[in-house]
Design a protein around this motif. Structure first.
Motif, short mmCIF file in Angstrom:
data_model
loop_
_atom_site.label_atom_id
_atom_site.label_comp_id
_atom_site.label_asym_id
_atom_site.label_seq_id
_atom_site.Cartn_x
_atom_site.Cartn_y
_atom_site.Cartn_z
N UNK A 124 0.87 -1.12 -0.08
CA UNK A 124 -0.12 -0.02 0.09
C UNK A 124 0.97 1.25 -0.02
N UNK A 125 1.87 1.52 0.88
CA UNK A 125 2.67 2.69 0.83
C UNK A 125 3.48 2.72 -0.50
N UNK A 126 4.03 1.60 -1.03
CA UNK A 126 4.88 1.31 -2.16
C UNK A 126 4.41 1.95 -3.25
N UNK A 127 2.91 1.66 -3.48
CA UNK A 127 2.07 2.22 -4.47
C UNK A 127 2.37 3.63 -4.72
N UNK A 128 2.66 4.23 -3.69
CA UNK A 128 2.78 5.69 -4.00
C UNK A 128 4.30 6.19 -4.77
N UNK A 129 4.86 5.36 -5.00
CA UNK A 129 6.09 5.69 -5.76
C UNK A 129 5.62 5.42 -7.15
N UNK A 130 4.55 4.72 -7.66
CA UNK A 130 4.27 4.24 -9.02
C UNK A 130 3.33 5.39 -9.55
N UNK A 131 2.39 5.74 -8.53
CA UNK A 131 1.20 6.80 -8.79
C UNK A 131 1.70 8.09 -9.45
N UNK A 132 2.81 8.66 -9.24
CA UNK A 132 3.24 9.88 -9.89
C UNK A 132 3.51 9.56 -11.59
N UNK A 133 4.14 8.43 -12.02
CA UNK A 133 4.29 8.28 -13.40
C UNK A 133 3.00 8.00 -13.98
N UNK A 134 1.85 7.32 -13.32
CA UNK A 134 0.48 7.17 -14.11
C UNK A 134 0.01 8.41 -13.95
N UNK A 179 4.87 6.80 -23.45
CA UNK A 179 3.94 7.15 -24.62
C UNK A 179 3.58 8.75 -24.35
N UNK A 180 3.29 9.08 -23.37
CA UNK A 180 2.91 10.56 -22.95
C UNK A 180 4.19 11.39 -23.15
N UNK A 181 5.46 11.19 -22.72
CA UNK A 181 6.41 11.93 -22.96
C UNK A 181 6.58 12.21 -24.61
N UNK A 182 6.45 11.04 -25.20
CA UNK A 182 6.88 11.02 -26.61
C UNK A 182 5.66 12.05 -27.60
N UNK A 183 4.41 12.22 -26.82
CA UNK A 183 3.64 12.95 -27.42
C UNK A 183 3.76 14.32 -26.99
N UNK A 184 4.15 14.50 -25.81
CA UNK A 184 4.54 15.76 -25.40
C UNK A 184 5.74 16.58 -26.25
N UNK A 185 6.61 15.81 -26.53
CA UNK A 185 7.81 16.29 -27.37
C UNK A 185 7.24 16.69 -28.72
N UNK A 186 6.50 15.75 -29.20
CA UNK A 186 5.74 15.95 -30.65
C UNK A 186 5.03 17.16 -30.69
N UNK A 208 1.78 1.85 -16.18
CA UNK A 208 2.11 3.18 -15.82
C UNK A 208 3.34 3.61 -16.66
N UNK A 209 4.34 2.89 -16.48
CA UNK A 209 5.80 3.12 -17.19
C UNK A 209 5.41 3.29 -18.92
N UNK A 210 4.65 2.33 -19.32
CA UNK A 210 4.32 2.26 -20.82
C UNK A 210 3.59 3.65 -21.03
N UNK A 211 2.46 4.11 -20.60
CA UNK A 211 1.81 5.41 -20.60
C UNK A 211 2.50 6.56 -20.40
#
Length: 403
Positions: free
Chosen positions: A286-296, A363-370, A357-360
Motif C-alpha cells: 500500500x505505501x509502495x504504490x505511492x512511488x508508482x502513482x506519479x508516473x501514471x 508514450x505521454x513523453x513522446x506525445x508531449x515532445x511531438x 504506468x511506465x508504458x503510458x
C-alpha cells in the motif's frame, strides 16, 4: 529546494489537499448516517456517533490518501501543460525527470504517513470502533428499557415504563417489583419519575413522584402499604460484559505484532498464518504504490493545448481504482485463504500496475515532445521576398540564377 521545486510542490499540494478533503468527507458522510441509524435504534447516546467516526478516520484516510495524491499530481501537471508552463520549463533545461524530483520528495513523505496509518493507526482505530459498538449493543452506555414491556433488569428486579419522553427522559406510569431470597417482595408504582444510572453503570437511580409502595412479606398475610410524594431508590445492576482483548484478527494487529507472529512457529500451518501473511504484504504494498502513482498521474495528465483530451484523466483514475479494487478484493483475499502466494496475487498486481504506468508514461513523453515540435513549426514566421525589396545587384544575381 530551488525555485522550480517550490513551484511544483505548491502546484501539487493545492489540488492534493482539496481532493483529499472532499474524498474523505464523502466517504465519512455515508458512514455517519449509518451510525446515526444504528445508535438511535439501540437507544444509545448521540455523542457516541462522533467517537465512532473519530476511530474510523484512519481507515477512510487510508482510502482517500492514494486518490488525493494521484489527483494532486495529475491536475498539477495537466494545468502546467495546458498553460504552456511545462513547455517553458522543458525548454529551460528542466526535464520530466527533474520536474518529478520534488514530486517524489512529497510522495516519500506520504509513504511514511500512509505506512503509519495502515500499520498502526488503523489497527487501533478498528479495535476501538468495535469496542464502542459492543458497548452500545450491550448497554454499557446506559440501560435500555423499552416502553410498555416488563423487563428484568436483574434477577431480582422487574420494571415497566408506560411511556418515556425522549427529550426530558421522564417516564410515566412506572411499575417496579423487587424480590428477595426470603420470598418477600416490594411492589412500587408511580405516576412519573426520572430514571438514570451512575457513571460506571453499576446502579440504577430512580427518582419517583406520586406513587405507592406495597411491601409483601414471606407470608401473604404480611402486607404493608405506603403512599409517597417523592421516593428515591437505587438498584444494583449486574456487571456488563467485557469486550475481548485486541488482536483477534490480523486487521487489529500492528505491523510489529504481525511481523513478530510470522517469525515464530506459533501460527505456521494454521489458517491464521495465511491471513497474517497477506496482511503483512498488504501493509508494504500500500505505501509502495505511492512511488508508482506519479508516473501514471503524469502519463494521463500531461496534454497539449492543441490536442486537449478530457478522457486521459478519467482513464488514469479508472486504472488506479481498478488496481486498488483488485488488490484488496482479489489479491489480498486469495492470499489470506492460501489459494495463491502473495508474491503472485499481490506483488504481481503491483508489477503489472507499474508496467502499465511506465508504458503510458513513455508514450505521454513522446506525445508531449511531438506536440512541442509541431507547436514550434506552427509558430515559425514565414518571410516573403519580392524583387522590389532587393538591392539592384541582388535582383540581377537572382535573375541570372533562375531556371
Amino acid at each position: 529546494m530551488g525555485l522550480i521545486d517550490r513551484y511544483i510542490i505548491r502546484a501539487v499540494l493545492t489540488p492534493l489537499m482539496m481532493a483529499l478533503g472532499v474524498a474523505a468527507m464523502l466517504l465519512m458522510l455515508e458512514q455517519m448516517l449509518r451510525l446515526f441509524d444504528f445508535v438511535l435504534a439501540e437507544k444509545g447516546p448521540v455523542d457516541v456517533v462522533w467517537r465512532m467516526l473519530a476511530n474510523l478516520v484512519p481507515y477512510y484516510l487510508g482510502l482517500a490518501l492514494p486518490l488525493g495524491a494521484f489527483l494532486g499530481v495529475l491536475l498539477a501537471f495537466r494545468s502546467l501543460s495546458m498553460s504552456s508552463e511545462l513547455d517553458a520549463l522543458n525548454s529551460s533545461g528542466a526535464s520530466f525527470g527533474r520536474l518529478m524530483r520534488p514530486v517524489y520528495g512529497l510522495m516519500l513523505a506520504l509513504m511514511v504517513a500512509d505506512f503509519i496509518l495502515v500499520s498502526y493507526a488503523q489497527p487501533y482505530g478498528s479495535y476501538r470502533y468495535q469496542e464502542i459498538r459492543f458497548d452500545v449493543v450491550s448497554g454499557a452506555f446506559g440501560i435500555r428499557i423499552p416502553q410498555g414491556e416488563f423487563i428484568d433488569i436483574t434477577d431480582k428486579a422487574t420494571i415497566r415504563l408506560g411511556s418515556v419522553n425522549p427529550e426530558t427522559r421522564e417516564a410515566r406510569d412506572i411499575f417496579l417489583e423487587m424480590r428477595e431470597e426470603t420470598g418477600a417482595r416490594a411492589v412500587i408504582t408511580a405516576q412519573y419519575g426520572s430514571i438514570s444510572t451512575t457513571p460506571d453503570i453499576t446502579r440504577l437511580l430512580l427518582k419517583l413522584q406520586t406513587g405507592r409502595q406495597i411491601l409483601v412479606g414471606a407470608s401473604a398475610a404480611d402486607i404493608k402499604t405506603l403512599n409517597f410524594e417523592s421516593f428515591d431508590l437505587e438498584i444494583a445492576l449486574p456487571m456488563s460484559e467485557v469486550f475481548r482483548p485486541r488482536g483477534g484478527s490480523a486487521d487489529e494487529a500492528t505491523f510489529s505484532e504481525v511481523l513478530a507472529l510470522l517469525r515464530t512457529d506459533e501460527l505456521r500451518g494454521t489458517p491464521l498464518w495465511h491471513e497474517y501473511q497477506a496482511s503483512f504484504h498488504w501493509r508494504l504494498i500500500h505505501p509502495i504504490t505511492f512511488l508508482v502513482m506519479p508516473i501514471l498521474a503524469i502519463a494521463t495528465g500531461v496534454t497539449g493545448r492543441r490536442r486537449e483530451s478530457a478522457l486521459q484523466p478519467i482513464i488514469g483514475v479508472a486504472i488506479l481504482i481498478i488496481y486498488h479494487e483488485l488488490l484488496e478484493e482479489w489479491g489480498t483475499v486469495v492470499a489470506s485463504k492460501g489459494q495463491l502466494s502473495p508474491y503472485v496475487s499481490m506483488w504481481g498486481l503491483l508489477f503489472l500496475f507499474t508496467c502499465v504506468s511506465v508504458v503510458l508514461y513513455l508514450g505521454s513523453i513522446d506525445r508531449a515532445r511531438l506536440a512541442r515540435v509541431m507547436g514550434r513549426r506552427d509558430d515559425e514566421t514565414i518571410r516573403v521576398v519580392t524583387e522590389s525589396s532587393l538591392e539592384p545587384d541582388e535582383a540581377t544575381r537572382l535573375q541570372s540564377t533562375a531556371p
